[in-house]
Design a protein around this motif. Structure first.
Motif, PDB file in Angstrom:
ATOM      1  N   LYS A  57       0.819  -1.208   0.000  1.00  0.00           N
ATOM      2  CA  LYS A  57       0.000   0.000   0.000  1.00  0.00           C
ATOM      3  C   LYS A  57       0.859   1.266   0.000  1.00  0.00           C
ATOM      4  CE  LYS A  57      -4.159   1.771   2.233  1.00  0.00           C
ATOM      5  NZ  LYS A  57      -4.838   1.826   3.542  1.00  0.00           N
ATOM      6  N   CYS A  58       1.870   1.308   0.902  1.00  0.00           N
ATOM      7  CA  CYS A  58       2.650   2.554   1.016  1.00  0.00           C
ATOM      8  C   CYS A  58       4.117   2.397   0.625  1.00  0.00           C
ATOM      9  CB  CYS A  58       2.533   3.130   2.431  1.00  0.00           C
ATOM     10  SG  CYS A  58       3.529   2.256   3.667  1.00  0.00           S
ATOM     11  N   GLY A  59       4.591   1.178   0.418  1.00  0.00           N
ATOM     12  CA  GLY A  59       5.973   0.985  -0.001  1.00  0.00           C
ATOM     13  C   GLY A  59       6.979   0.864   1.133  1.00  0.00           C
ATOM     14  N   HIS A  60       6.492   0.965   2.368  1.00  0.00           N
ATOM     15  CA  HIS A  60       7.376   0.823   3.526  1.00  0.00           C
ATOM     16  C   HIS A  60       7.988  -0.588   3.541  1.00  0.00           C
ATOM     17  CE1 HIS A  60       8.862   1.011   7.642  1.00  0.00           C
ATOM     18  NE2 HIS A  60       8.146  -0.055   7.959  1.00  0.00           N
ATOM     19  N   ILE A  61       9.286  -0.672   3.877  1.00  0.00           N
ATOM     20  CA  ILE A  61       9.941  -1.981   3.934  1.00  0.00           C
ATOM     21  C   ILE A  61      10.252  -2.327   5.381  1.00  0.00           C
ATOM     22  CG2 ILE A  61      11.929  -3.371   3.193  1.00  0.00           C
ATOM     23  CD1 ILE A  61      12.134  -1.475   0.748  1.00  0.00           C
ATOM     24  N   ILE A  73       1.436  -6.697   8.705  1.00  0.00           N
ATOM     25  CA  ILE A  73       0.871  -5.523   9.362  1.00  0.00           C
ATOM     26  C   ILE A  73       1.887  -4.390   9.201  1.00  0.00           C
ATOM     27  CG2 ILE A  73       0.009  -4.524  11.518  1.00  0.00           C
ATOM     28  CD1 ILE A  73      -0.479  -7.569  12.379  1.00  0.00           C
ATOM     29  N   CYS A  74       1.512  -3.351   8.485  1.00  0.00           N
ATOM     30  CA  CYS A  74       2.429  -2.237   8.238  1.00  0.00           C
ATOM     31  C   CYS A  74       2.394  -1.264   9.405  1.00  0.00           C
ATOM     32  CB  CYS A  74       2.060  -1.524   6.939  1.00  0.00           C
ATOM     33  SG  CYS A  74       3.148  -0.146   6.579  1.00  0.00           S
ATOM     34  N   GLU A  75       3.570  -1.020  10.001  1.00  0.00           N
ATOM     35  CA  GLU A  75       3.608  -0.097  11.136  1.00  0.00           C
ATOM     36  C   GLU A  75       3.587   1.356  10.682  1.00  0.00           C
ATOM     37  OE1 GLU A  75       6.662  -2.057   9.757  1.00  0.00           O
ATOM     38  OE2 GLU A  75       6.736  -2.764  11.822  1.00  0.00           O
TER      39      GLU A  75
HETATM   40 ZN    ZN Z   1       2.196   0.583   4.591  1.00  0.00          ZN
END
Ligand code: ZN
Length: 98
Positions: A57-61, A73-75
């Motif tokens: 969704k946001c590209g966070h790794i 689960i994206c923090e």
């Molecule tokens: Zn995310």
């Protein structure tokens, strides 16, 4: 398609048995053949591309994601998604951004 670090995975006693059974090389050959037959470009993702650790969704790794974590689960953005579904979304976009 994802290039897996098979050599590394075979060192894990829990994974090696499961991987040996999967005939991944045969699967890859079949996929390549089917793509060629249907005029679809076959793209292989880099071995170190973090398809599972990246938030679709946001590209966070994530710095770390253990195998037992089946839900991503994206923090950063709070996205909650099935681990494999998340990875497949990332892989489907690989050729477009990579
Ligand atoms: Zn995310």
């Amino acid at each position: 398609m994802e290039t897996l670090n098979i050599k590394g995975m075979m060192k894990n006693k829990y994974l090696s048995k499961a991987i040996a059974k999967q005939c991944l090389y045969e699967l890859k050959k079949q996929m390549q053949y089917k793509c060629e037959f249907n005029g679809i470009e076959f793209i292989e993702a880099d071995k170190w591309y973090p398809s599972s650790k990246t938030c679709s969704k946001c590209g966070h790794i994530k710095p770390k994601l253990s195998l037992s974590e089946r839900t991503y689960i994206c923090e950063k953005c709070g996205c909650v998604i099935d681990r494999d579904y998340n990875a497949s979304i990332n892989l489907s976009r690989y050729g477009l951004v990579g």
